[in-house]
Design an enzyme around this catalytic site. Structure first.
Site, PDB file in Angstrom:
ATOM      1  N   ASN A 104     -65.821   5.340  28.080  1.00 27.07           N
ATOM      2  CA  ASN A 104     -65.799   6.800  27.366  1.00 27.07           C
ATOM      3  C   ASN A 104     -66.903   7.548  28.138  1.00 27.07           C
ATOM      4  O   ASN A 104     -67.300   8.703  27.850  1.00 27.07           O
ATOM      5  CB  ASN A 104     -66.045   6.664  25.867  1.00 27.07           C
ATOM      6  CG  ASN A 104     -64.985   6.030  25.283  1.00 27.07           C
ATOM      7  OD1 ASN A 104     -65.387   4.684  24.920  1.00 27.07           O
ATOM      8  ND2 ASN A 104     -64.001   6.454  25.293  1.00 27.07           N
ATOM      9  N   VAL A 111     -69.785  12.507  28.867  1.00 26.49           N
ATOM     10  CA  VAL A 111     -69.419  11.562  27.770  1.00 26.49           C
ATOM     11  C   VAL A 111     -68.435  12.242  27.086  1.00 26.49           C
ATOM     12  O   VAL A 111     -68.183  13.317  26.713  1.00 26.49           O
ATOM     13  CB  VAL A 111     -70.743  11.718  26.808  1.00 26.49           C
ATOM     14  CG1 VAL A 111     -70.547  10.999  25.454  1.00 26.49           C
ATOM     15  CG2 VAL A 111     -71.950  11.108  27.659  1.00 26.49           C
ATOM     16  N   CYS A 112     -67.309  11.127  26.634  1.00 30.64           N
ATOM     17  CA  CYS A 112     -66.269  11.516  26.020  1.00 30.64           C
ATOM     18  C   CYS A 112     -66.550  11.035  24.547  1.00 30.64           C
ATOM     19  O   CYS A 112     -66.221   9.974  23.970  1.00 30.64           O
ATOM     20  CB  CYS A 112     -64.915  10.840  26.381  1.00 30.64           C
ATOM     21  SG  CYS A 112     -63.375  11.230  25.588  1.00 30.64           S
ATOM     22  N   LEU A 113     -66.894  12.152  23.753  1.00 27.77           N
ATOM     23  CA  LEU A 113     -67.114  11.909  22.188  1.00 27.77           C
ATOM     24  C   LEU A 113     -66.410  13.257  21.609  1.00 27.77           C
ATOM     25  O   LEU A 113     -66.880  14.405  21.922  1.00 27.77           O
ATOM     26  CB  LEU A 113     -68.548  11.944  22.127  1.00 27.77           C
ATOM     27  CG  LEU A 113     -69.259  11.543  20.592  1.00 27.77           C
ATOM     28  CD1 LEU A 113     -68.389  10.150  19.993  1.00 27.77           C
ATOM     29  CD2 LEU A 113     -70.533  11.495  20.685  1.00 27.77           C
ATOM     30  N   ASP A 144     -59.131   6.704  24.706  1.00 32.18           N
ATOM     31  CA  ASP A 144     -59.432   8.232  25.046  1.00 32.18           C
ATOM     32  C   ASP A 144     -60.770   8.067  26.162  1.00 32.18           C
ATOM     33  O   ASP A 144     -61.932   8.400  25.937  1.00 32.18           O
ATOM     34  CB  ASP A 144     -59.989   8.860  23.760  1.00 32.18           C
ATOM     35  CG  ASP A 144     -60.466  10.202  24.193  1.00 32.18           C
ATOM     36  OD1 ASP A 144     -59.808  10.898  25.143  1.00 32.18           O
ATOM     37  OD2 ASP A 144     -61.134  10.709  23.310  1.00 32.18           O
TER      38      ASP A 144
END
Length: 184
Positions: A104, A111-113, A144
């Site tokens: 992520n 950052v994938c949040l 994701d």
């Protein structure tokens, strides 16, 4: 929506004038909200916050996470936060400054949040973001990903994933075609 863009443009203009002329400026609503958020922080024990530009620049700070459980135990990960002047109506910009092998977080530190993107709401705060980042270290999500290779390895070969994470944390090692200097 048009008014919001005008507000953003005006805020940027004010910021530029303050920087250029060294003027003392009044705190914006976003700065006031951020000040409150920071004063009310309840950080996980594995996290700490610092202000590399001093306490006069609350809009830019760093959070260091040292996970004490999960795949990333023993690592030390630094995230830079840039909080926009219209916070909390816009999410903070967060970047991982530590090169990391994570599904992520890509190798450039993006950052994938979800709460930093489409799920951001003004009721959320800096504490929520820090807990979200901390959660990425205990529960990386291969569904994701930003780093598709790491996500595929986590999904298909968890043992190899653990080995790759250890190499990246210990450092001075290659994982695939990427060199990791270490972060412990």
């Amino acid at each position: 929506m048009i008014r919001l863009f005008k507000v953003k443009e005006k805020q940027k203009e004010i910021e530029e004038n303050v920087k250029e002329k060294g003027l003392v400026k009044k705190q914006s609503a976003g700065e006031l909200r951020l000040h409150r958020d920071i004063s009310e922080l309840n950080l996980p024990k594995a996290c700490e916050i610092s202000f590399p530009n001093g306490k006069n620049d609350l809009m830019n700070f760093e959070v260091t996470i040292e996970p004490d459980e999960g795949y990333y135990t023993g690592g030390r990960f630094v995230f830079s936060f840039h909080v926009p002047i219209i916070y909390p109506h816009e999410a903070p910009k967060v970047k991982c400054e530590t090169k990391i092998y994570h599904p992520n977080i890509d190798l450039e530190g993006n950052v994938c949040l979800n709460i930093l993107r489409e799920d951001w709401k003004p009721v959320l705060n800096i504490n929520t973001v820090i807990y979200g980042l901390s959660h990425l270290f205990t529960q990386p999500n291969y569904e994701d990903p930003l780093n598709h290779e790491a996500a595929d390895v986590l999904r298909d070969d968890p043992g190899l994933f653990v080995s790759n994470v250890r190499k990246a944390i210990d450092g001075r090692q290659w994982v695939g075609t990427d060199y990791f200097p270490g972060c412990n």
